[in-house]
Write a protein that holds these residues in place. Structure first.
Motif, PDB file in Angstrom:
ATOM      1  N   TRP A   1      -0.007   8.018  -6.467  1.00 24.90           N
ATOM      2  CA  TRP A   1      -1.677   8.685  -5.688  1.00 24.90           C
ATOM      3  C   TRP A   1      -1.936   7.848  -4.533  1.00 24.90           C
ATOM      4  CZ3 TRP A   1      -6.211   7.842  -6.138  1.00 24.90           C
ATOM      5  CH2 TRP A   1      -6.760   6.841  -7.058  1.00 24.90           C
ATOM      6  N   LYS A   2      -1.384   6.733  -5.326  1.00 25.83           N
ATOM      7  CA  LYS A   2      -2.178   5.386  -4.314  1.00 25.83           C
ATOM      8  C   LYS A   2      -1.871   5.498  -3.314  1.00 25.83           C
ATOM      9  CE  LYS A   2      -4.897   3.174  -8.774  1.00 25.83           C
ATOM     10  NZ  LYS A   2      -5.308   1.758  -9.150  1.00 25.83           N
ATOM     11  N   PHE A   3      -0.526   4.957  -2.961  1.00 26.97           N
ATOM     12  CA  PHE A   3       0.046   4.931  -1.631  1.00 26.97           C
ATOM     13  C   PHE A   3      -0.190   5.778  -0.529  1.00 26.97           C
ATOM     14  CE2 PHE A   3       4.170   5.334   1.110  1.00 26.97           C
ATOM     15  CZ  PHE A   3       4.127   3.694   0.803  1.00 26.97           C
ATOM     16  N   GLU A   4      -0.545   4.754   0.702  1.00 25.94           N
ATOM     17  CA  GLU A   4      -0.524   5.707   1.733  1.00 25.94           C
ATOM     18  C   GLU A   4       0.991   5.011   2.359  1.00 25.94           C
ATOM     19  OE1 GLU A   4      -4.055   5.981   3.283  1.00 25.94           O
ATOM     20  OE2 GLU A   4      -4.791   6.868   1.656  1.00 25.94           O
ATOM     21  N   PRO A   5       1.331   5.758   3.390  1.00 25.05           N
ATOM     22  CA  PRO A   5       2.454   4.852   4.379  1.00 25.05           C
ATOM     23  C   PRO A   5       1.677   3.810   5.391  1.00 25.05           C
ATOM     24  CG  PRO A   5       2.476   7.307   4.372  1.00 25.05           C
ATOM     25  CD  PRO A   5       1.373   7.004   3.786  1.00 25.05           C
ATOM     26  N   ALA A   6       0.465   3.636   5.243  1.00 22.50           N
ATOM     27  CA  ALA A   6      -0.215   2.945   6.464  1.00 22.50           C
ATOM     28  C   ALA A   6      -0.053   1.823   5.679  1.00 22.50           C
ATOM     29  CB  ALA A   6      -1.846   3.440   6.442  1.00 22.50           C
ATOM     30  N   ASP A   7      -0.009   1.688   3.932  1.00 22.73           N
ATOM     31  CA  ASP A   7      -0.388   0.143   3.625  1.00 22.73           C
ATOM     32  C   ASP A   7       0.688  -0.074   4.209  1.00 22.73           C
ATOM     33  OD1 ASP A   7      -2.642   1.167   1.853  1.00 22.73           O
ATOM     34  OD2 ASP A   7      -1.580   1.840   0.157  1.00 22.73           O
ATOM     35  N   VAL A   8       1.975  -0.037   4.118  1.00 23.52           N
ATOM     36  CA  VAL A   8       3.630  -0.638   4.444  1.00 23.52           C
ATOM     37  C   VAL A   8       3.131  -0.954   6.046  1.00 23.52           C
ATOM     38  CG1 VAL A   8       5.522  -0.516   5.069  1.00 23.52           C
ATOM     39  CG2 VAL A   8       5.051   0.301   2.820  1.00 23.52           C
ATOM     40  N   LYS A   9       2.420  -0.144   6.992  1.00 25.66           N
ATOM     41  CA  LYS A   9       2.398   0.110   8.063  1.00 25.66           C
ATOM     42  C   LYS A   9       1.773  -1.441   8.567  1.00 25.66           C
ATOM     43  CE  LYS A   9       1.121   1.643  12.055  1.00 25.66           C
ATOM     44  NZ  LYS A   9       0.544   3.509  13.374  1.00 25.66           N
ATOM     45  N   GLU A  10       0.582  -1.496   8.117  1.00 25.93           N
ATOM     46  CA  GLU A  10      -0.267  -2.248   8.151  1.00 25.93           C
ATOM     47  C   GLU A  10       0.097  -3.755   8.010  1.00 25.93           C
ATOM     48  OE1 GLU A  10      -3.697  -1.766   9.939  1.00 25.93           O
ATOM     49  OE2 GLU A  10      -2.211  -0.248  10.308  1.00 25.93           O
ATOM     50  N   ARG A  11       0.469  -3.840   7.008  1.00 26.64           N
ATOM     51  CA  ARG A  11       1.058  -5.373   6.568  1.00 26.64           C
ATOM     52  C   ARG A  11       1.807  -6.255   8.072  1.00 26.64           C
ATOM     53  NH1 ARG A  11       2.458  -7.399   2.082  1.00 26.64           N
ATOM     54  NH2 ARG A  11       4.316  -8.196   2.809  1.00 26.64           N
ATOM     55  N   GLN A  12       2.378  -5.436   8.864  1.00 24.18           N
ATOM     56  CA  GLN A  12       3.058  -5.713  10.033  1.00 24.18           C
ATOM     57  C   GLN A  12       1.561  -6.576  11.112  1.00 24.18           C
ATOM     58  OE1 GLN A  12       4.127  -3.452  13.162  1.00 24.18           O
ATOM     59  NE2 GLN A  12       3.075  -2.066  12.271  1.00 24.18           N
ATOM     60  N   TYR A  13       0.489  -6.199  10.825  1.00 24.55           N
ATOM     61  CA  TYR A  13      -0.920  -6.674  11.340  1.00 24.55           C
ATOM     62  C   TYR A  13      -1.518  -7.948  10.438  1.00 24.55           C
ATOM     63  CZ  TYR A  13      -0.594  -3.216  14.215  1.00 24.55           C
ATOM     64  OH  TYR A  13       0.420  -2.272  15.276  1.00 24.55           O
ATOM     65  N   TRP A  14      -0.516  -8.830   9.031  1.00 26.90           N
ATOM     66  CA  TRP A  14      -1.503  -9.171   8.095  1.00 26.90           C
ATOM     67  C   TRP A  14      -2.050 -10.917   9.033  1.00 26.90           C
ATOM     68  CZ3 TRP A  14      -1.946  -9.558   2.995  1.00 26.90           C
ATOM     69  CH2 TRP A  14      -2.320 -10.369   2.299  1.00 26.90           C
ATOM     70  N   GLU A  15      -1.611 -10.853   9.712  1.00 24.78           N
ATOM     71  CA  GLU A  15      -1.720 -12.199  10.294  1.00 24.78           C
ATOM     72  C   GLU A  15      -3.424 -12.191  10.971  1.00 24.78           C
ATOM     73  OE1 GLU A  15      -1.386 -16.017   9.847  1.00 24.78           O
ATOM     74  OE2 GLU A  15       0.236 -14.547   8.668  1.00 24.78           O
ATOM     75  N   ASP A  16      -3.319 -11.046  11.647  1.00 25.24           N
ATOM     76  CA  ASP A  16      -3.815 -10.305  12.590  1.00 25.24           C
ATOM     77  C   ASP A  16      -6.040 -10.281  11.706  1.00 25.24           C
ATOM     78  OD1 ASP A  16      -3.409 -11.086  14.899  1.00 25.24           O
ATOM     79  OD2 ASP A  16      -2.052  -8.697  15.349  1.00 25.24           O
ATOM     80  N   TYR A  17      -5.920 -10.020  10.189  1.00 30.24           N
ATOM     81  CA  TYR A  17      -6.626  -9.096   9.913  1.00 30.24           C
ATOM     82  C   TYR A  17      -7.149 -10.913   9.346  1.00 30.24           C
ATOM     83  CZ  TYR A  17      -6.534  -4.545   9.747  1.00 30.24           C
ATOM     84  OH  TYR A  17      -6.259  -2.596  10.156  1.00 30.24           O
ATOM     85  N   GLN A  18      -6.261 -11.517   8.691  1.00 32.63           N
ATOM     86  CA  GLN A  18      -6.624 -12.563   8.083  1.00 32.63           C
ATOM     87  C   GLN A  18      -7.798 -13.619   8.846  1.00 32.63           C
ATOM     88  OE1 GLN A  18      -5.289 -13.830   4.809  1.00 32.63           O
ATOM     89  NE2 GLN A  18      -5.234 -11.623   4.601  1.00 32.63           N
TER      90      GLN A  18
ATOM     91  N   SER B   1     -10.528  -2.125  13.743  1.00 37.24           N
ATOM     92  CA  SER B   1     -11.381  -1.868  15.173  1.00 37.24           C
ATOM     93  C   SER B   1     -11.301  -2.735  16.265  1.00 37.24           C
ATOM     94  CB  SER B   1     -13.022  -1.605  14.909  1.00 37.24           C
ATOM     95  OG  SER B   1     -12.952  -0.843  14.174  1.00 37.24           O
ATOM     96  N   LYS B   2     -11.006  -4.261  15.216  1.00 39.59           N
ATOM     97  CA  LYS B   2     -10.987  -5.148  15.983  1.00 39.59           C
ATOM     98  C   LYS B   2      -9.032  -4.876  16.307  1.00 39.59           C
ATOM     99  CE  LYS B   2     -12.542  -9.667  17.258  1.00 39.59           C
ATOM    100  NZ  LYS B   2     -13.153 -10.908  16.698  1.00 39.59           N
ATOM    101  N   VAL B   3      -8.474  -5.134  15.249  1.00 37.49           N
ATOM    102  CA  VAL B   3      -7.134  -4.869  15.154  1.00 37.49           C
ATOM    103  C   VAL B   3      -6.706  -3.889  15.895  1.00 37.49           C
ATOM    104  CG1 VAL B   3      -4.524  -4.416  13.643  1.00 37.49           C
ATOM    105  CG2 VAL B   3      -6.734  -6.525  12.385  1.00 37.49           C
ATOM    106  N   HIS B   4      -6.838  -2.529  15.995  1.00 41.55           N
ATOM    107  CA  HIS B   4      -6.738  -1.439  16.347  1.00 41.55           C
ATOM    108  C   HIS B   4      -7.825  -0.711  17.059  1.00 41.55           C
ATOM    109  CE1 HIS B   4      -3.314  -0.817  13.971  1.00 41.55           C
ATOM    110  NE2 HIS B   4      -4.504  -0.790  13.040  1.00 41.55           N
TER     111      HIS B   4
END
Length: 290
Positions: A204-221, A130-133
């Motif tokens: 089945w585990k893959f979601e496109p969001a898994d790749v998309k969210e990597r651009q926010y890696w530093e924010d999440y950290q 919620s803080k990233v988005h």
């Protein structure tokens, strides 16, 4: 090995200064074998805790996508009686959940006395994703929060305080709260996501969001650092577990659980009242004579 003190957060942290791989060597086969031993002992402890009926345990698991939360739950708790452990996975709030405050759906799934509950993703999503988005917060329809400009630093500080108060309250009432961040490197996450794409049985585990969210890696950290640093207490601690090696990660986390549980020496099988105990032979005789 004393994992509990080793990985417990006692102050402000910087995740890039913490290892994503353990600083000791252990072959995977040995780690799996030792995990099995710890899991069986934890299962027996849960049986005793169920009979004691005073405490419950809340295990909070957080980590980036592909950190291994699902498989960790499966392996660590496989020796538990099915009645003794419950897993709650929190995804996007439903329309019904959004009719309540953001903590409500977590509160109603807390463990009953005598049981373990695992939160696979937790109430901390409300100060992480919620803080990233922050546009997510607008869906909660909070009074006086009409636009992104209303979501200030003070708003987030209040949330940290609310989360701390929630955990302190349930802890004061017998819930043992343990929080774990599975600390995985960005390179390891990339390898695991690629594996999901390469192997049909994992697609089945893959979601496109898994790749998309990597651009926010530093924010999440950064937001993980803030959340963990601000809310790790002696009463409701955080543990940062190196997660690049799944087998060792599971063994470390299970060992920490066992170390913590062993400190509760008041958790014992309750004794029968003296008047019932004195008549046990009589009850046995009656049954045998039927």
């Amino acid at each position: 090995m004393g994992f509990e003190k080793k990985y417990k957060v006692l102050g402000d942290i910087k995740l890039d200064e913490l290892a994503t791989k353990p600083d000791f060597e252990m072959k995977s086969k040995k780690a799996v074998r030792k995990l099995d031993e710890v899991s069986r002992r934890l299962g027996k402890f849960q049986d005793i805790m169920y009979a004691h009926n005073r405490y419950s345990v809340l295990i909070c698991l957080q980590g980036m996508d592909a950190a291994g939360k699902d498989s960790l739950i499966r392996e660590v708790f496989k020796s538990f009686n099915a009645r003794g452990v419950d897993v709650q996975s929190f995804k996007r709030p439903t329309s019904f959940e959004l009719e309540h405050d953001y903590m409500w759906r977590h509160y109603v799934t807390l463990p009953e006395r005598g049981k373990f509950t695992v939160f696979n993703r937790t109430h901390y999503e409300n100060v992480l994703v919620s803080k990233v988005h922050p546009e997510i917060v607008l869906n909660e329809r909070i009074p006086n929060i009409e636009s992104l400009e209303d979501i200030t630093d003070d708003f987030w500080e209040k949330r940290y305080t609310e989360i701390q108060n929630f955990e302190k309250h349930i802890s004061n009432n017998g819930v043992i709260v343990l929080k774990f961040f599975l600390h995985m490197s960005k390179d390891e996450q990339k390898s695991r996501i690629l594996r999901r794409l390469d192997k049909d049985k994992h697609n089945w585990k893959f979601e496109p969001a898994d790749v998309k969210e990597r651009q926010y890696w530093e924010d999440y950290q950064r937001y993980y650092e803030m959340a963990i640093s601000k809310t790790s207490t002696e009463q409701c601690p955080w543990y940062v577990i190196p997660a690049d090696n799944k087998d060792l990660c599971r063994y470390i986390l299970a060992s920490i659980l066992e170390e913590v549980m062993s400190q509760y020496d008041d958790i014992k099988i309750p004794e029968l009242p003296d008047n019932v105990k004195a008549d046990l032979a009589l009850y046995k005789e009656r049954l045998m004579s039927e």
